[in-house]
Write an enzyme that holds these catalytic residues in place. Structure first.
Site, PDB file in Angstrom:
ATOM      1  N   LYS A   1      -0.329  21.587  16.709  1.00  0.00           N
ATOM      2  CA  LYS A   1       0.812  21.641  17.649  1.00  0.00           C
ATOM      3  C   LYS A   1       0.525  21.408  19.144  1.00  0.00           C
ATOM      4  O   LYS A   1       1.484  20.690  19.611  1.00  0.00           O
ATOM      5  CB  LYS A   1       1.201  23.082  17.424  1.00  0.00           C
ATOM      6  CG  LYS A   1       2.314  23.510  18.291  1.00  0.00           C
ATOM      7  CD  LYS A   1       3.187  25.016  17.827  1.00  0.00           C
ATOM      8  CE  LYS A   1       2.516  26.123  18.311  1.00  0.00           C
ATOM      9  NZ  LYS A   1       2.956  27.247  17.897  1.00  0.00           N
TER      10      LYS A   1
ATOM     11  N   ALA B   1      -5.833  27.801  19.782  1.00  0.00           N
ATOM     12  CA  ALA B   1      -6.337  27.680  18.585  1.00  0.00           C
ATOM     13  C   ALA B   1      -5.461  27.952  17.200  1.00  0.00           C
ATOM     14  O   ALA B   1      -6.126  27.582  16.215  1.00  0.00           O
ATOM     15  CB  ALA B   1      -7.612  28.796  18.766  1.00  0.00           C
TER      16      ALA B   1
ATOM     17  N   GLN C   1     -12.960  29.632  18.733  1.00  0.00           N
ATOM     18  CA  GLN C   1     -12.521  30.804  18.025  1.00  0.00           C
ATOM     19  C   GLN C   1     -13.046  30.716  16.802  1.00  0.00           C
ATOM     20  O   GLN C   1     -13.279  30.010  16.133  1.00  0.00           O
ATOM     21  CB  GLN C   1     -11.049  31.100  17.966  1.00  0.00           C
ATOM     22  CG  GLN C   1     -10.620  32.299  17.418  1.00  0.00           C
ATOM     23  CD  GLN C   1      -8.995  32.686  17.561  1.00  0.00           C
ATOM     24  OE1 GLN C   1      -8.440  31.908  18.207  1.00  0.00           O
ATOM     25  NE2 GLN C   1      -8.294  33.585  16.913  1.00  0.00           N
TER      26      GLN C   1
ATOM     27  N   ARG D   1       4.384  -7.884  26.123  1.00  0.00           N
ATOM     28  CA  ARG D   1       3.222  -7.295  25.649  1.00  0.00           C
ATOM     29  C   ARG D   1       2.257  -7.048  26.732  1.00  0.00           C
ATOM     30  O   ARG D   1       2.319  -7.870  27.683  1.00  0.00           O
ATOM     31  CB  ARG D   1       2.848  -7.941  24.361  1.00  0.00           C
ATOM     32  CG  ARG D   1       3.971  -7.756  23.158  1.00  0.00           C
ATOM     33  CD  ARG D   1       3.683  -8.795  21.954  1.00  0.00           C
ATOM     34  NE  ARG D   1       2.367  -8.551  21.689  1.00  0.00           N
ATOM     35  CZ  ARG D   1       1.793  -9.595  20.820  1.00  0.00           C
ATOM     36  NH1 ARG D   1       2.283 -10.581  20.500  1.00  0.00           N
ATOM     37  NH2 ARG D   1       0.544  -9.406  20.517  1.00  0.00           N
TER      38      ARG D   1
ATOM     39  N   ARG E   1       4.492  26.312  11.631  1.00  0.00           N
ATOM     40  CA  ARG E   1       5.827  26.088  11.623  1.00  0.00           C
ATOM     41  C   ARG E   1       6.190  24.490  12.042  1.00  0.00           C
ATOM     42  O   ARG E   1       7.074  24.053  11.748  1.00  0.00           O
ATOM     43  CB  ARG E   1       6.295  26.847  12.539  1.00  0.00           C
ATOM     44  CG  ARG E   1       6.618  28.309  12.013  1.00  0.00           C
ATOM     45  CD  ARG E   1       7.135  29.248  12.961  1.00  0.00           C
ATOM     46  NE  ARG E   1       5.713  29.759  13.937  1.00  0.00           N
ATOM     47  CZ  ARG E   1       5.794  30.674  14.770  1.00  0.00           C
ATOM     48  NH1 ARG E   1       6.990  31.376  14.947  1.00  0.00           N
ATOM     49  NH2 ARG E   1       4.887  31.016  15.326  1.00  0.00           N
TER      50      ARG E   1
ATOM     51  N   LEU F   1      -4.704  29.513  25.417  1.00  0.00           N
ATOM     52  CA  LEU F   1      -4.784  29.899  24.014  1.00  0.00           C
ATOM     53  C   LEU F   1      -4.266  28.799  23.052  1.00  0.00           C
ATOM     54  O   LEU F   1      -3.112  28.151  23.478  1.00  0.00           O
ATOM     55  CB  LEU F   1      -4.065  30.920  23.270  1.00  0.00           C
ATOM     56  CG  LEU F   1      -4.168  32.534  24.196  1.00  0.00           C
ATOM     57  CD1 LEU F   1      -3.520  33.536  23.560  1.00  0.00           C
ATOM     58  CD2 LEU F   1      -5.913  32.768  24.283  1.00  0.00           C
TER      59      LEU F   1
HETATM   60  C1  UD1 Z   1       3.278  34.979  20.812  1.00  0.00           C
HETATM   61  C2  UD1 Z   1       3.181  36.560  21.070  1.00  0.00           C
HETATM   62  C3  UD1 Z   1       4.630  36.779  21.204  1.00  0.00           C
HETATM   63  C4  UD1 Z   1       5.301  36.068  22.130  1.00  0.00           C
HETATM   64  C5  UD1 Z   1       5.041  34.400  22.027  1.00  0.00           C
HETATM   65  C6  UD1 Z   1       5.574  33.649  23.167  1.00  0.00           C
HETATM   66  C7  UD1 Z   1       1.451  37.260  20.185  1.00  0.00           C
HETATM   67  C8  UD1 Z   1       0.747  38.334  19.001  1.00  0.00           C
HETATM   68  N1  UD1 Z   1       2.628  37.311  20.015  1.00  0.00           N
HETATM   69  O1  UD1 Z   1       3.920  34.729  19.575  1.00  0.00           O
HETATM   70  O2  UD1 Z   1       4.553  38.280  21.684  1.00  0.00           O
HETATM   71  O3  UD1 Z   1       6.778  36.318  22.552  1.00  0.00           O
HETATM   72  O4  UD1 Z   1       3.700  34.212  21.863  1.00  0.00           O
HETATM   73  O5  UD1 Z   1       5.561  32.393  23.108  1.00  0.00           O
HETATM   74  O6  UD1 Z   1       0.595  37.040  20.722  1.00  0.00           O
HETATM   75  N2  UD1 Z   1      -3.471  31.196  18.967  1.00  0.00           N
HETATM   76  C9  UD1 Z   1      -4.791  31.219  19.175  1.00  0.00           C
HETATM   77  N3  UD1 Z   1      -5.502  31.663  18.182  1.00  0.00           N
HETATM   78  C10 UD1 Z   1      -4.809  32.279  17.220  1.00  0.00           C
HETATM   79  C11 UD1 Z   1      -3.525  32.249  17.310  1.00  0.00           C
HETATM   80  C12 UD1 Z   1      -2.755  31.842  18.193  1.00  0.00           C
HETATM   81  O7  UD1 Z   1      -5.558  30.710  20.248  1.00  0.00           O
HETATM   82  O8  UD1 Z   1      -5.607  32.726  16.386  1.00  0.00           O
HETATM   83  C13 UD1 Z   1      -2.749  30.302  20.240  1.00  0.00           C
HETATM   84  C14 UD1 Z   1      -1.821  29.352  19.737  1.00  0.00           C
HETATM   85  O9  UD1 Z   1      -2.392  28.127  19.557  1.00  0.00           O
HETATM   86  C15 UD1 Z   1      -0.659  29.336  20.598  1.00  0.00           C
HETATM   87  C16 UD1 Z   1      -0.634  30.773  21.156  1.00  0.00           C
HETATM   88  O10 UD1 Z   1      -1.829  31.370  20.941  1.00  0.00           O
HETATM   89  O11 UD1 Z   1      -0.860  28.343  21.739  1.00  0.00           O
HETATM   90  C17 UD1 Z   1       0.438  31.718  20.726  1.00  0.00           C
HETATM   91  O12 UD1 Z   1       0.286  31.889  19.208  1.00  0.00           O
HETATM   92  P1  UD1 Z   1       1.688  31.798  18.396  1.00  0.00           P
HETATM   93  O13 UD1 Z   1       1.072  31.942  16.841  1.00  0.00           O
HETATM   94  O14 UD1 Z   1       2.506  30.633  18.409  1.00  0.00           O
HETATM   95  O15 UD1 Z   1       2.196  33.190  18.452  1.00  0.00           O
HETATM   96  P2  UD1 Z   1       3.884  33.671  18.665  1.00  0.00           P
HETATM   97  O16 UD1 Z   1       3.991  33.879  17.301  1.00  0.00           O
HETATM   98  O17 UD1 Z   1       4.721  32.606  19.328  1.00  0.00           O
HETATM   99 CA    CA Z   2       4.257  30.331  19.964  1.00  0.00          CA
END
Ligand code: UD1
Ligand code: CA
Length: 476
Positions: free
Chosen positions: A25, A13, A78, A339, A18, A11
């Site tokens: 990121k 996307a 996505q 360099r 933050r 994942l």
């Molecule tokens: C997520 C988990 C949380 C877990 C944590 C671990 C969910 C709802 N929550 O939270 O339970 O403890 O990871 O690090 O899954 N991403 C996508 N598409 C989106 C949103 C996010 O691909 O629409 C990807 C982000 O790029 C990232 C990952 O999913 O690599 C996690 O997303 P993030 O928003 O960081 O989730 P957390 O709030 O950390």
């Molecule tokens: Ca995360």
């Protein structure tokens, strides 16, 4: 051997709000590699039949890095429905419709996972014939993570996100690492049932766990052997912390291979660097990108090497170098700036306050003090006097300087390129060399010196210099 019954979904996307960054990121780097690169390097080791990366935010930037470094990864876009659940839905849709093996879901922002941890997770999942197995960890400070909620018998019931948690739930210290294995058919069915009724209005992948349990499907959580491996990077403080942990691992790895690292806390070694046994690294040293250091070499203190090659027993101190090749037994520094395209032969020397660029310096040749050497080819056994400069740039073009074997230049020689000095040639101090110098010739360009006796006493009477001169003359 390829595991036909395994698909990996990464994942990547999310927006990474933050981080407060223009850069997505997952492209922020630790150990010389983007976060998502660490995840893919680990994923690659599992030899899955399918690797997919889900992208959306700044997708072109992410895709260009992936295409170059991980061409085997299939890119899945996505749509505008947000959440990790949506990301996995689109990735599943992109897998062959009849794929019924295991789906390993990894987060692009959880960079410290090791392949062995994932292998153990898969083994546990398959041995238990679970519908889903997730990786969890107990953190002293679980803030920001989803919490693993277990029932009175200790069986995993669901995952609750921080933002949706009651105070009691938020007090749970077992976190969801965002790493899971699912059986594909069950994942398909239950992903179709999640909704956006939560604090963030997103489709949460984590809701699948609760749905599977409600359907009486077996779900297991496996504690990570090493808590750090579950670290997620959401902000810059976590980025630095993950970078520190990774560096600590890399330093340990090289120490076990026979490298002396005097001060691990101020030594930074990228994941791709390679060090031989009996290398010594002194404090405040950065060994970056694909730098390779041969046995017996000493590097540091206060040195930064980017994509360099350091030969056996070479000594490089207080130096900033990029794309430079240093021969065996050569010495560099202190205060040298190398360099790209610098090549120093075996036993050669680049000394204090010397800058080099695109310069091939032959075996045993020395550029000891205060020089600029750019666009030059220098033979063996050459000595460039202090302050020798190659004037390689005429405001429009760069030109080359060619120096034969055993040439010695006088201090403060300016070599106005293009120019050639034949083997064994010499230049006088302060020479400005605009024409080629034949082998064995001495090039002088400074007018003969003329001393005007008594000039100071006559023209600067009453100064300290005049008084000193008068005293010296009367003592003669
Ligand atoms: C997520 C988990 C949380 C877990 C944590 C671990 C969910 C709802 N929550 O939270 O339970 O403890 O990871 O690090 O899954 N991403 C996508 N598409 C989106 C949103 C996010 O691909 O629409 C990807 C982000 O790029 C990232 C990952 O999913 O690599 C996690 O997303 P993030 O928003 O960081 O989730 P957390 O709030 O950390
Ligand atoms: Ca995360």
């Amino acid at each position: 051997m390829t595991q036909n019954n395994l698909a990996i979904i990464v994942l990547a996307a999310g927006q990474g709000t933050r981080m407060k960054s223009r850069r997505p990121k997952v492209l922020h780097e630790i150990g010389g590699r983007p976060l998502v690169g660490h995840v893919l390097t680990t994923a690659r080791a599992l030899e899955a039949a399918h690797i997919e990366v889900v992208v959306r935010h700044e997708r072109d930037q992410v895709v260009s890095v992936l295409a170059e470094q991980y061409p085997e990864a299939v890119i899945v876009d996505q749509d505008d429905i947000p959440g990790t659940g949506r990301a996995v839905q689109v990735a599943l849709d992109a897998l062959p419709a009849d794929f019924d093996g295991d789906v390993l879901v990894l987060s692009g922002d959880v960079p410290l996972l090791e392949a062995d941890t994932l292998r153990a997770l898969l083994d546990a999942h398959r041995t238990a014939s679970a519908a889903a197995t997730l990786l969890s960890a107990h953190l002293d400070d679980p803030t920001g993570y989803g919490r693993v909620i277990r029932n009175a018998d200790g069986i995993v019931e669901r995952i609750i996100e921080q933002k949706d948690a009651s105070p009691d739930e938020a007090a749970v210290t077992e976190i969801n690492a965002g790493v899971y294995v699912f059986r594909a058919p069950l994942l398909r069915t239950h992903l179709g049932r999640i909704d956006q009724n939560n604090a963030q209005g997103e489709l949460y992948l984590t809701d699948v766990i609760g749905l599977l349990r409600a359907a009486a499907e077996p779900v297991a959580a496996q504690l990570a052997p090493d808590v750090a491996s579950t670290f997620g990077v959401n902000d810059r403080a976590q980025l630095a912390e993950a970078g520190r942990v990774l560096n600590q691992r890399i330093v340990r790895r090289w120490q076990r291979e026979g490298v002396t690292v005097v001060d691990p806390a101020t030594t930074w070694i990228d994941d791709d660097a390679v060090l031989a046994p009996d290398v010594t690294i002194l404090p405040n040293t950065h060994i970056l990108r694909a730098t390779v250091i041969a046995s017996g070499a000493t590097v540091g203190p206060d040195t930064s090497l980017v994509d360099c090659e350091i030969g056996e027993d070479a000594v490089v101190r207080r130096t900033d170098a990029q794309l430079a090749v240093i021969g065996a037994g050569a010495t560099v520094g202190p205060f040298s700036f190398l360099r790209p395209g610098t090549v120093l032969g075996a036993g050669g020397k680049i000394g204090a306050y010397v800058e080099t660029k695109n310069a091939q310096i032959g075996e045993g040749s020395k550029v000891p003090h205060l020089s600029y050497v750019g666009d030059a080819t220098i033979g063996r056994g050459v000595n460039l006097g202090a302050g020798t400069i190659t004037a390689n740039y005429d405001d429009v073009n760069k030109h080359r300087t060619e120096i034969g074997d055993e040439v010695h230049t006088g201090s403060h020689t300016v070599l106005v390129a293009p120019v050639r000095l034949g083997a064994g040639a010499k230049t006088g101090a302060g020479a400005v060399v605009r024409k080629d110098v034949p082998a064995g010739a001495l090039a002088m360009s400074v007018a003969p010196q003329r001393n005007i006796e008594g000039w100071v006493e006559k023209n600067r009477a009453g100064t300290g210099a005049a008084d000193a001169a008068a005293r010296a003359r009367s003592a003669e």
